[in-house]
Design a protein around this motif. Structure first.
Motif, mmCIF file in Angstrom:
data_model
loop_
_atom_site.group_PDB
_atom_site.id
_atom_site.type_symbol
_atom_site.label_atom_id
_atom_site.label_comp_id
_atom_site.label_asym_id
_atom_site.label_seq_id
_atom_site.Cartn_x
_atom_site.Cartn_y
_atom_site.Cartn_z
ATOM 1 N N SER A 1 48.069 42.340 39.425
ATOM 2 C CA SER A 1 47.648 43.674 39.016
ATOM 3 C C SER A 1 46.129 43.746 38.891
ATOM 4 C CB SER A 1 48.287 44.041 37.677
ATOM 5 O OG SER A 1 47.789 43.210 36.643
ATOM 6 N N ALA A 2 45.608 44.954 38.861
ATOM 7 C CA ALA A 2 44.160 45.166 38.799
ATOM 8 C C ALA A 2 43.562 44.671 37.490
ATOM 9 C CB ALA A 2 43.842 46.643 38.990
ATOM 10 N N THR A 3 44.366 44.592 36.441
ATOM 11 C CA THR A 3 43.859 44.176 35.126
ATOM 12 C C THR A 3 44.012 42.668 34.887
ATOM 13 O OG1 THR A 3 46.022 44.675 34.143
ATOM 14 C CG2 THR A 3 44.357 46.429 34.116
ATOM 15 N N ALA A 4 44.534 41.953 35.868
ATOM 16 C CA ALA A 4 44.759 40.515 35.702
ATOM 17 C C ALA A 4 43.433 39.764 35.644
ATOM 18 C CB ALA A 4 45.601 39.983 36.861
ATOM 19 N N VAL B 1 47.406 38.899 46.898
ATOM 20 C CA VAL B 1 46.892 37.814 46.059
ATOM 21 C C VAL B 1 45.434 37.517 46.400
ATOM 22 C CG1 VAL B 1 47.156 35.372 45.469
ATOM 23 C CG2 VAL B 1 49.183 36.806 45.757
ATOM 24 N N ILE B 2 45.105 37.559 47.688
ATOM 25 C CA ILE B 2 43.770 37.180 48.141
ATOM 26 C C ILE B 2 42.717 38.232 47.806
ATOM 27 C CG2 ILE B 2 42.372 36.695 50.194
ATOM 28 C CD1 ILE B 2 44.906 35.585 51.508
ATOM 29 N N ASN B 3 43.027 39.503 48.013
ATOM 30 C CA ASN B 3 42.032 40.580 47.926
ATOM 31 C C ASN B 3 41.210 40.603 46.636
ATOM 32 O OD1 ASN B 3 41.530 42.346 50.171
ATOM 33 N ND2 ASN B 3 43.697 42.908 50.115
ATOM 34 N N PRO B 4 41.836 40.573 45.463
ATOM 35 C CA PRO B 4 41.018 40.637 44.240
ATOM 36 C C PRO B 4 40.039 39.479 44.107
ATOM 37 C CG PRO B 4 43.335 41.081 43.754
ATOM 38 C CD PRO B 4 43.281 40.576 45.159
ATOM 39 N N ALA B 5 40.445 38.289 44.530
ATOM 40 C CA ALA B 5 39.566 37.127 44.429
ATOM 41 C C ALA B 5 38.381 37.255 45.372
ATOM 42 C CB ALA B 5 40.352 35.852 44.737
ATOM 43 N N VAL B 6 38.608 37.765 46.574
ATOM 44 C CA VAL B 6 37.510 37.970 47.525
ATOM 45 C C VAL B 6 36.546 39.025 46.994
ATOM 46 C CG1 VAL B 6 36.939 38.819 49.832
ATOM 47 C CG2 VAL B 6 38.820 37.206 49.528
ATOM 48 N N GLN B 7 37.068 40.099 46.441
ATOM 49 C CA GLN B 7 36.211 41.152 45.890
ATOM 50 C C GLN B 7 35.366 40.622 44.730
ATOM 51 O OE1 GLN B 7 39.054 44.191 44.969
ATOM 52 N NE2 GLN B 7 39.327 44.827 47.102
ATOM 53 N N ALA B 8 35.957 39.769 43.893
ATOM 54 C CA ALA B 8 35.202 39.180 42.782
ATOM 55 C C ALA B 8 34.092 38.270 43.299
ATOM 56 C CB ALA B 8 36.142 38.398 41.873
ATOM 57 N N THR B 9 34.378 37.541 44.375
ATOM 58 C CA THR B 9 33.365 36.652 44.968
ATOM 59 C C THR B 9 32.215 37.461 45.533
ATOM 60 O OG1 THR B 9 35.052 34.988 45.505
ATOM 61 C CG2 THR B 9 32.957 34.867 46.696
#
Length: 515
Positions: free
Chosen positions: A56-59, A488-496
């Motif tokens: 989720s977006a809040t994770a 699963v991948i998208n949020p981590a890439v955006q954070a990077t």
């Protein structure tokens, strides 16, 4: 924080390795069964973590975090946690290991089971014990969140793979193992220098990854520290011109070892680019990006042309992997969400695709006792199941639509094109070259008149089918429905990318190009 979920994950293969090594001499069947059972248990446990993983977006960015003091005076911790980038690579790694166990089941029982004609039986217990030990280090390197602990796992991976190549490889195994070890050791020493420099210049008295982000404001210092990490990761990836160890190691390693080496260990390099180089040294990453993009596209074209000229099947696949790592490189350093997501998905898909290709080629070599393409012809007519598996693995390597590799390659090229059109166009030429060397390999070995040696071949048995079927099924499933992995991948890439301080390019209409 004392979440032990990831500690349990890495301890399963470690304890399994100890159990295999503790077996009495000659207990070959027990060693195999133990290795298979432990590797399957690791898959099941990883599956349970996947169910619990929050997309989720809040994770939180890192999940299942746990931290314990190790060297308190230096701020070193046993710290673990996974973001989406690390978690999908862990999943790919643990899925590949039981497939390798099954594919290598009879490879070291007798000379008849060996890949090479002049092979002698080797210690079955040692091979499977080393394989589980390697799995411990592979999973560990993805889940640690302490930079010093990452370095420890990064270097320790060399040891079991060195012995797998040196003890169980082909005729030139000792040369290949030593070359692999020395290249990786030099890169590791450069990274150690940068780890020490990062600790001193950050002023944080800690090696915690999240605490070190944004602590090196000086651009000149960033560039020097970046280079130490980058060269180590470029060697491991390998990125041209740091690639020369891979064709030797990939061709001389046993097929199962080559599948792990190219399918998983090399991903530690590209994972390192995303996890450490970009967030810790954002200004340096942007400054060096044009150079990395050029090296990546050169690697795509150079390795493809060299692969076309190869006559050794395992060496050919090793060169194709160098080309594939070029795509991952341009996806990472394009600094777009699509490119970064495609690069991570490419790592997963390349591990599955190249892993199954090495496994299938190993099965063919076991039957024919030769790695030379010219020593086979018409194999698919005698062994249709082997031929079908070879064809599917080959089609995944050229990113045929319907295969998961197509999705990742498409994302990388689209994401790169929005910033670097020339690089994307040149990289696209690699797709044409890939079709040439893969179809050449399949046509020469599987089609044409059946030669006398091939007439004696047996088709894939149930165990061999169980080794390749899960990987091929995943490649097809993710080619049709990649959403679970991409989510699963998208949020981590955006954070990077947020750590680097870049955003995706605006559409052409915003710039007045299209109304």
């Amino acid at each position: 924080m004392h979440n032990v979920a990831l500690v349990v994950l890495i301890l399963i293969p470690l304890l399994g390795s100890i159990a295999v090594f503790s077996l009495p001499a000659g207990q070959n069947q027990a060693a195999k069964v133990t290795a298979l059972g432990v590797s399957l248990l690791t898959v099941v446990y990883t599956g349970a973590l996947a169910i619990a993983y929050d997309t989720s977006a809040t994770a939180p960015r890192f999940q299942f975090q746990g931290s314990w003091n190790w060297i308190k005076s230096l701020g070193v911790h046993f710290a673990f946690g996974v973001d989406g980038i690390a978690f999908v690579l862990v999943g790919m790694s643990v899925i590949l290991v039981p497939c390798v166990v099954l594919a290598s089941w009879n490879s070291f029982d007798s000379a008849e089971g060996s890949e090479e004609a002049d092979e002698k039986p080797r210690s079955v217990k040692t091979f499977f014990g080393l394989l589980l030990l390697l799995e411990f280090f592979m999973v560990g390197v993805f889940v640690v969140t302490d930079v010093f602990l990452f370095y420890v796992f990064f270097e320790a991976m060399l040891v079991p793979m060195y012995f797998i190549i040196g003890f169980f490889g082909g005729p030139r195994r000792q040369y290949a193992a030593m070359k692999f070890f020395l290249y990786s050791l030099v890169g590791g020493l450069l990274m150690l220098a940068s780890v020490i420099g990062l600790y001193i210049t950050s002023g944080q008295s800690t090696f915690a990854f999240t605490d070190l982000i944004g602590t090196i404001p000086d651009n000149a210092t960033q560039k020097w520290l970046f280079l130490g990490f980058f060269i180590a990761f470029a060697i491991k990836a390998p990125l041209v011109p740091f690639h020369t160890w891979l064709p030797d190691a990939g061709s001389e390693a046993p097929a199962g070892g080559a599948a792990i080496l190219v399918g998983v260990l090399d991903k530690v390099g590209t994972f390192g680019f995303l996890r450490y180089c970009l967030p810790l040294f954002p200004a340096a990453s942007k400054w060096f990006a044009p150079t990395v993009l050029v090296l990546s596209v050169v690697g795509i074209l150079y390795a493809a042309f060299v692969a076309i000229g190869q006559r050794d099947m395992k060496r050919l696949v090793s060169y194709t992997s160098i080309a594939h790592f070029g795509y991952i490189g341009i996806g990472i350093f394009a600094f777009t969400t699509q490119g970064g997501t495609g690069a991570v998905f490419y790592m997963v898909n390349h591990g599955l695709s190249t892993g199954v290709l090495f496994i299938v080629i190993g099965m063919l070599i076991t039957r024919g006792k030769s790695r030379q393409i010219a020593d086979y012809a018409g194999t698919a007519k005698i062994t249709p199941r082997l031929g079908g598996a070879f064809l599917l693995a080959g089609l995944s390597a050229i990113a045929l639509p319907g295969m998961s590799t197509f999705i990742s390659e498409f994302l990388v090229l689209v994401g790169t094109f929005t910033r670097h059109k020339t690089i994307a166009v040149l990289a696209t030429l690699g797709i044409v070259l890939a079709a040439i060397y893969i179809l050449y390999l399949y046509q020469r070995t599987m089609q044409g008149p059946v030669i006398d040696k091939v007439k004696k071949f047996k088709d894939l048995n149930k165990r061999e089918l169980c080794a390749v079927a899960p990987l091929l099924a995943l490649i097809i499933f993710l080619g049709v429905y990649p959403k679970p992995v991409l989510d699963v991948i998208n949020p981590a890439v955006q954070a990077t990318l947020h750590d680097v301080g870049v955003t995706d390019p605006l559409p052409a209409s915003v710039h007045g190009g299209v109304k």
